[in-house]
Scaffold this active site. Structure first.
Site, PDB file in Angstrom:
ATOM      1  N   ARG A 131      -2.544  -3.063  12.990  1.00  0.00           N
ATOM      2  CA  ARG A 131      -1.545  -2.048  13.321  1.00  0.00           C
ATOM      3  C   ARG A 131      -2.093  -0.687  12.874  1.00  0.00           C
ATOM      4  O   ARG A 131      -2.018  -0.310  11.696  1.00  0.00           O
ATOM      5  CB  ARG A 131      -0.226  -2.360  12.627  1.00  0.00           C
ATOM      6  CG  ARG A 131       0.936  -1.588  13.222  1.00  0.00           C
ATOM      7  CD  ARG A 131       2.259  -2.197  12.792  1.00  0.00           C
ATOM      8  NE  ARG A 131       3.342  -1.635  13.554  1.00  0.00           N
ATOM      9  CZ  ARG A 131       3.956  -0.493  13.264  1.00  0.00           C
ATOM     10  NH1 ARG A 131       3.547   0.212  12.216  1.00  0.00           N
ATOM     11  NH2 ARG A 131       4.947  -0.052  13.998  1.00  0.00           N
ATOM     12  N   ASN A 189      -2.464   0.287  -4.237  1.00  0.00           N
ATOM     13  CA  ASN A 189      -2.620  -0.886  -3.372  1.00  0.00           C
ATOM     14  C   ASN A 189      -2.810  -2.113  -4.245  1.00  0.00           C
ATOM     15  O   ASN A 189      -3.676  -2.118  -5.127  1.00  0.00           O
ATOM     16  CB  ASN A 189      -3.823  -0.730  -2.431  1.00  0.00           C
ATOM     17  CG  ASN A 189      -4.044  -1.963  -1.573  1.00  0.00           C
ATOM     18  OD1 ASN A 189      -4.657  -2.937  -2.017  1.00  0.00           O
ATOM     19  ND2 ASN A 189      -3.556  -1.915  -0.355  1.00  0.00           N
ATOM     20  N   TYR A 190      -1.978  -3.135  -4.023  1.00  0.00           N
ATOM     21  CA  TYR A 190      -2.184  -4.425  -4.674  1.00  0.00           C
ATOM     22  C   TYR A 190      -2.047  -5.510  -3.622  1.00  0.00           C
ATOM     23  O   TYR A 190      -1.153  -5.455  -2.780  1.00  0.00           O
ATOM     24  CB  TYR A 190      -1.186  -4.646  -5.818  1.00  0.00           C
ATOM     25  CG  TYR A 190      -1.450  -3.719  -6.978  1.00  0.00           C
ATOM     26  CD1 TYR A 190      -2.591  -3.873  -7.769  1.00  0.00           C
ATOM     27  CD2 TYR A 190      -0.586  -2.663  -7.270  1.00  0.00           C
ATOM     28  CE1 TYR A 190      -2.857  -3.000  -8.818  1.00  0.00           C
ATOM     29  CE2 TYR A 190      -0.843  -1.796  -8.307  1.00  0.00           C
ATOM     30  CZ  TYR A 190      -1.978  -1.963  -9.087  1.00  0.00           C
ATOM     31  OH  TYR A 190      -2.258  -1.101 -10.112  1.00  0.00           O
ATOM     32  N   ARG A 191      -2.940  -6.501  -3.673  1.00  0.00           N
ATOM     33  CA  ARG A 191      -2.990  -7.502  -2.614  1.00  0.00           C
ATOM     34  C   ARG A 191      -3.448  -8.848  -3.163  1.00  0.00           C
ATOM     35  O   ARG A 191      -4.168  -8.918  -4.173  1.00  0.00           O
ATOM     36  CB  ARG A 191      -3.949  -7.056  -1.505  1.00  0.00           C
ATOM     37  CG  ARG A 191      -5.364  -6.815  -1.994  1.00  0.00           C
ATOM     38  CD  ARG A 191      -6.215  -6.021  -1.036  1.00  0.00           C
ATOM     39  NE  ARG A 191      -7.522  -5.711  -1.614  1.00  0.00           N
ATOM     40  CZ  ARG A 191      -7.757  -4.652  -2.383  1.00  0.00           C
ATOM     41  NH1 ARG A 191      -6.781  -3.804  -2.668  1.00  0.00           N
ATOM     42  NH2 ARG A 191      -8.967  -4.430  -2.875  1.00  0.00           N
ATOM     43  N   SER A 200       0.850  -1.189   0.000  1.00  0.00           N
ATOM     44  CA  SER A 200       0.000   0.000   0.000  1.00  0.00           C
ATOM     45  C   SER A 200       0.888   1.242   0.000  1.00  0.00           C
ATOM     46  O   SER A 200       1.815   1.341   0.804  1.00  0.00           O
ATOM     47  CB  SER A 200      -0.921   0.002   1.224  1.00  0.00           C
ATOM     48  OG  SER A 200      -1.771   1.132   1.213  1.00  0.00           O
ATOM     49  N   GLY A 212      -5.622  -7.409  16.179  1.00  0.00           N
ATOM     50  CA  GLY A 212      -4.189  -7.161  16.151  1.00  0.00           C
ATOM     51  C   GLY A 212      -3.769  -6.188  15.069  1.00  0.00           C
ATOM     52  O   GLY A 212      -2.582  -6.110  14.734  1.00  0.00           O
ATOM     53  N   HIS A 242      -2.058   7.197  -4.834  1.00  0.00           N
ATOM     54  CA  HIS A 242      -2.368   6.032  -3.995  1.00  0.00           C
ATOM     55  C   HIS A 242      -2.213   4.774  -4.838  1.00  0.00           C
ATOM     56  O   HIS A 242      -2.559   4.757  -6.028  1.00  0.00           O
ATOM     57  CB  HIS A 242      -3.805   6.126  -3.470  1.00  0.00           C
ATOM     58  CG  HIS A 242      -4.358   4.806  -3.012  1.00  0.00           C
ATOM     59  ND1 HIS A 242      -5.242   4.064  -3.786  1.00  0.00           N
ATOM     60  CD2 HIS A 242      -4.153   4.085  -1.880  1.00  0.00           C
ATOM     61  CE1 HIS A 242      -5.565   2.957  -3.151  1.00  0.00           C
ATOM     62  NE2 HIS A 242      -4.922   2.935  -1.998  1.00  0.00           N
ATOM     63  N   GLU A 255      -1.254   2.465  13.262  1.00  0.00           N
ATOM     64  CA  GLU A 255      -0.369   3.464  12.653  1.00  0.00           C
ATOM     65  C   GLU A 255      -0.181   3.184  11.166  1.00  0.00           C
ATOM     66  O   GLU A 255      -0.116   4.114  10.357  1.00  0.00           O
ATOM     67  CB  GLU A 255       0.979   3.478  13.368  1.00  0.00           C
ATOM     68  CG  GLU A 255       0.939   4.052  14.777  1.00  0.00           C
ATOM     69  CD  GLU A 255       0.558   5.523  14.807  1.00  0.00           C
ATOM     70  OE1 GLU A 255       0.855   6.238  13.835  1.00  0.00           O
ATOM     71  OE2 GLU A 255      -0.049   5.956  15.803  1.00  0.00           O
ATOM     72  N   SER A 256      -0.062   1.906  10.800  1.00  0.00           N
ATOM     73  CA  SER A 256       0.121   1.565   9.392  1.00  0.00           C
ATOM     74  C   SER A 256      -1.165   1.790   8.598  1.00  0.00           C
ATOM     75  O   SER A 256      -1.125   2.228   7.445  1.00  0.00           O
ATOM     76  CB  SER A 256       0.569   0.110   9.268  1.00  0.00           C
ATOM     77  OG  SER A 256       1.840  -0.075   9.862  1.00  0.00           O
TER      78      SER A 256
END
Length: 397
Positions: A356, A203-205, A187, A354, A201, A358-359
């Site tokens: 994160r 994003n690849y997933r 991301s 869980g 921007h 901040e990320s």
């Protein structure tokens, strides 16, 4: 996520003696870490004083033939097993993980050259399963905030995520859970200082879910889009043409379909306007074989730098004043609204145990502004942008 060094650095220092200490190799008093404990006759070495007295040339030969990478990690080295992105005999999930690591390193290196400052490297682990690395450049010369994050997460799908996926026609019955899942992705969000330079921007997933009956659901998702505060038509054309070229190498129907999907997805329904000038977006992509789809994902990821860096180089040094900066802050307010209200990836991240935080919130700009009932002056440059945001264009034929 770790940063590979050329193995010739080791070769140039051979032969040297080494010792194995728990999960590390010591060569010439320098400590080289392994990701897992080294093995001695099938057993993990636990004796911190064992010195095997073998030359480092033999060691390096053994490790390289065994398919290991040497990695840099906090002023030391780390060894992890190498995975070839193009090796069809290796599971897609492992190759996607390796690809996003490679792409992250490549993009960080190039953006550091553009900005003149280094990214902060923040490695993390998820107690419930998985790891990642968040690379952040903040208050740089060119970028107010830039993030290049990867995450490799696994565990059991939370109930809220199952319900969201069922709404997208995924065959998941909550009563048959838990559903083990795996996701690997990259991301990117970059917010430049200059109001004339656009935000980008990407994003690849890759997503994988194991059913109780042994079957497996898999799909790819992602895209890339451009969000300017001031419209330069040549920038939008360049950006879209680069993405179209990447799509056309795999399927000429991809770009028009995914461009339309992007215009519809990155839309602030409560404002009746698009977030930016679009790009491509897709999800649940599993209509073709995994190998073909993975090749398409890599093509799109590799298109990031050529789609964006030429635009930044052209706009980063343009003169601007308080009026332009003021408008940029208002547009960034819209960016925040979309990410917090509508973005599906943000919602999934916040629902994952869980997570994160901040990320997840890396995508938000350092600064933004909201004003009551603000409207740009008629026929101004700001009004020109709003016209495009309310009526998306086709930027390439």
């Amino acid at each position: 996520m770790l940063f590979p060094l050329r193995t010739t650095r080791f070769v140039s220092r051979l032969p040297l003696t080494f010792s194995i200490i728990k999960s590390s190799i010591k060569i010439n008093n320098a400590k080289y870490y392994t990701k897992t404990p080294l093995m001695n006759n099938g057993r993990s070495s636990k004796n911190p004083s064992v010195n095997y007295g073998i030359t480092a040339s033999v060691t390096a030969f053994f490790l390289l033939c065994g398919g290991f990478h040497f990695y840099y990690n906090n002023e030391s080295f780390q060894l992890t097993r190498k995975v070839e992105c193009n090796a069809s005999n290796i599971p897609i999930r492992d190759r996607m993980e390796e690809y996003v690591k490679i792409l992250q390193r490549r993009i960080i290196k190039e953006i550091e050259l553009v900005d003149g400052n280094k990214f902060k490297i923040d490695r993390w682990e998820r107690p419930q399963g998985g790891e990642g690395i968040s690379c952040i450049l903040q208050d740089g010369k060119i970028f107010e905030k830039a993030g290049v994050n990867i995450s490799i997460v696994h565990g059991n799908l939370p109930e809220s995520a199952i319900q969201q996926m069922r709404s997208r026609n995924k065959d998941l019955d909550p009563s048959n859970g838990p559903y083990p899942f795996f996701v690997a992705g990259i991301s990117i969000v970059m917010h430049p200082h200059n109001p004339y330079a656009p935000t980008i921007h990407l994003n690849y997933r890759y997503f994988e879910i194991n059913n109780a009956n042994g079957t497996k659901l898999w799909w790819f998702g992602g895209g890339s889009d451009l969000t300017p505060s001031y419209l330069f038509e040549e920038d939008a054309i360049h950006f879209h043409k680069t993405l179209k070229d990447a799509c056309d190498k795999h399927d000429p129907s991809y770009y028009p379909e995914f461009k339309k999907w992007c215009d519809e997805y990155f839309y602030l329904k409560h404002r009746n306007e698009s977030r930016g000038v679009g790009g491509i977006f897709f999800d649940d992509l599993d209509r073709k074989p995994q190998e073909e789809t993975f090749a398409f994902i890599k093509q799109c990821g590799d298109a990031f730098l050529p789609s964006y860096v030429p635009i930044i180089q052209k706009r980063k040094d343009m003169k601007f004043g308080e009026e332009e900066k003021h408008w940029q802050q208002l547009r960034r307010g819209r960016y925040v609204e979309f990410n917090l209200i509508w973005d599906r990836g943000t919602k999934f991240g916040l629902q994952t145990p869980g997570a994160r935080i901040e990320s997840i919130f890396m995508s938000l700009p350092l600064t933004a502004r909201w004003e009551y009932m603000h409207k740009p002056e008629k026929n101004s440059r700001e009004d020109n942008l709003m016209e495009v945001l309310k009526n998306p264009r086709d930027w390439v034929a």
